[in-house]
Design a protein around this motif. Structure first.
Motif, PDB file in Angstrom:
ATOM      1  N   UNK A  76       0.838  -1.202   0.000  1.00 21.36           N
ATOM      2  CA  UNK A  76       0.000   0.000   0.000  1.00 21.36           C
ATOM      3  C   UNK A  76       0.868   1.245   0.000  1.00 21.36           C
ATOM      4  N   UNK A  77       0.263   2.342  -0.399  1.00 27.62           N
ATOM      5  CA  UNK A  77       0.956   3.625  -0.353  1.00 27.62           C
ATOM      6  C   UNK A  77       0.533   4.472   0.836  1.00 27.62           C
ATOM      7  N   UNK A  78      -0.626   4.186   1.394  1.00 23.51           N
ATOM      8  CA  UNK A  78      -1.091   4.880   2.594  1.00 23.51           C
ATOM      9  C   UNK A  78      -1.791   3.869   3.491  1.00 23.51           C
ATOM     10  N   UNK A  79      -1.623   4.026   4.799  1.00 18.71           N
ATOM     11  CA  UNK A  79      -2.308   3.154   5.738  1.00 18.71           C
ATOM     12  C   UNK A  79      -2.625   3.922   7.020  1.00 18.71           C
ATOM     13  N   UNK A  80      -3.596   3.399   7.735  1.00 18.52           N
ATOM     14  CA  UNK A  80      -3.974   3.946   9.038  1.00 18.52           C
ATOM     15  C   UNK A  80      -4.415   2.761   9.894  1.00 18.52           C
ATOM     16  N   UNK A  81      -3.885   2.690  11.110  1.00 19.05           N
ATOM     17  CA  UNK A  81      -4.265   1.621  12.037  1.00 19.05           C
ATOM     18  C   UNK A  81      -4.915   2.253  13.257  1.00 19.05           C
ATOM     19  N   UNK A  82      -6.090   1.733  13.621  1.00 19.48           N
ATOM     20  CA  UNK A  82      -6.768   2.191  14.826  1.00 19.48           C
ATOM     21  C   UNK A  82      -6.987   0.989  15.740  1.00 19.48           C
ATOM     22  N   UNK A  83      -6.638   1.152  16.991  1.00 19.77           N
ATOM     23  CA  UNK A  83      -6.857   0.101  17.984  1.00 19.77           C
ATOM     24  C   UNK A  83      -8.246   0.315  18.569  1.00 19.77           C
ATOM     25  N   UNK A  84      -9.039  -0.732  18.566  1.00 22.73           N
ATOM     26  CA  UNK A  84     -10.422  -0.660  19.064  1.00 22.73           C
ATOM     27  C   UNK A  84     -10.613  -1.673  20.183  1.00 22.73           C
ATOM     28  N   UNK A  85     -11.664  -1.478  20.960  1.00 20.08           N
ATOM     29  CA  UNK A  85     -12.029  -2.407  22.036  1.00 20.08           C
ATOM     30  C   UNK A  85     -13.461  -2.872  21.829  1.00 20.08           C
ATOM     31  N   UNK A  86     -13.690  -4.151  22.083  1.00 17.92           N
ATOM     32  CA  UNK A  86     -15.051  -4.678  22.025  1.00 17.92           C
ATOM     33  C   UNK A  86     -15.728  -4.421  23.364  1.00 17.92           C
ATOM     34  N   UNK A  87     -17.003  -4.727  23.440  1.00 23.79           N
ATOM     35  CA  UNK A  87     -17.758  -4.559  24.688  1.00 23.79           C
ATOM     36  C   UNK A  87     -17.205  -5.458  25.799  1.00 23.79           C
ATOM     37  N   UNK A  88     -16.612  -6.620  25.421  1.00 25.09           N
ATOM     38  CA  UNK A  88     -16.046  -7.524  26.444  1.00 25.09           C
ATOM     39  C   UNK A  88     -14.609  -7.164  26.805  1.00 25.09           C
ATOM     40  N   UNK A  89     -14.086  -6.084  26.237  1.00 24.94           N
ATOM     41  CA  UNK A  89     -12.735  -5.661  26.568  1.00 24.94           C
ATOM     42  C   UNK A  89     -11.644  -6.243  25.683  1.00 24.94           C
ATOM     43  N   UNK A  90     -12.019  -7.017  24.656  1.00 18.68           N
ATOM     44  CA  UNK A  90     -11.019  -7.534  23.725  1.00 18.68           C
ATOM     45  C   UNK A  90     -10.532  -6.408  22.816  1.00 18.68           C
ATOM     46  N   UNK A  91      -9.288  -6.492  22.419  1.00 25.49           N
ATOM     47  CA  UNK A  91      -8.703  -5.491  21.534  1.00 25.49           C
ATOM     48  C   UNK A  91      -8.681  -6.030  20.112  1.00 25.49           C
ATOM     49  N   UNK A  92      -9.027  -5.170  19.150  1.00 23.34           N
ATOM     50  CA  UNK A  92      -8.869  -5.531  17.750  1.00 23.34           C
ATOM     51  C   UNK A  92      -8.334  -4.329  16.995  1.00 23.34           C
TER      52      UNK A  92
END
Length: 98
Positions: free
Chosen positions: A41-57
């Motif tokens: 890729x030439x551009x990327x963006x990563x965002x860390x998210x949390x689920x309702x149970x506290x898992x990270x994705x």
């Protein structure tokens, strides 16, 4: 189709995919690897998210990308959104590496 024919077909497809990768890698700035796919890729963006149970994705957005997937008819993609629960590895390509 025999098992041998299927294996030969898959080997030919992988070789064709590798050749395409070799031809296009110079057009991109980043190599992005997820649990399931490999992208250029030439551009990327990563965002860390949390689920309702506290898992990270991770939510990954790519622009102007190429997807390593031998079963995909069109590997060049303008915009890609990927969600993964595993780490994402990003490497910046330098022209010397190419």
């Amino acid at each position: 189709m025999s098992a041998e024919d299927l294996e030969k077909y898959e080997t030919e497809m992988e070789l064709q995919l590798y050749r395409e990768y070799r031809d296009v890698v110079g057009l991109f700035s980043y190599v992005i690897e997820t649990e399931r796919r490999f992208y250029l890729a030439n551009e990327y963006k990563i965002e860390v998210r949390n689920t309702a149970d506290g898992e990270v994705f991770f939510e990954l957005s790519l622009r102007d990308a190429w997807v390593w997937d031998m079963f995909r008819p069109a590997r060049f993609v303008k915009n890609v959104r990927v969600v993964t629960f595993k780490d994402v590895n990003v490497e910046e390509l330098t022209k010397a590496e190419l």
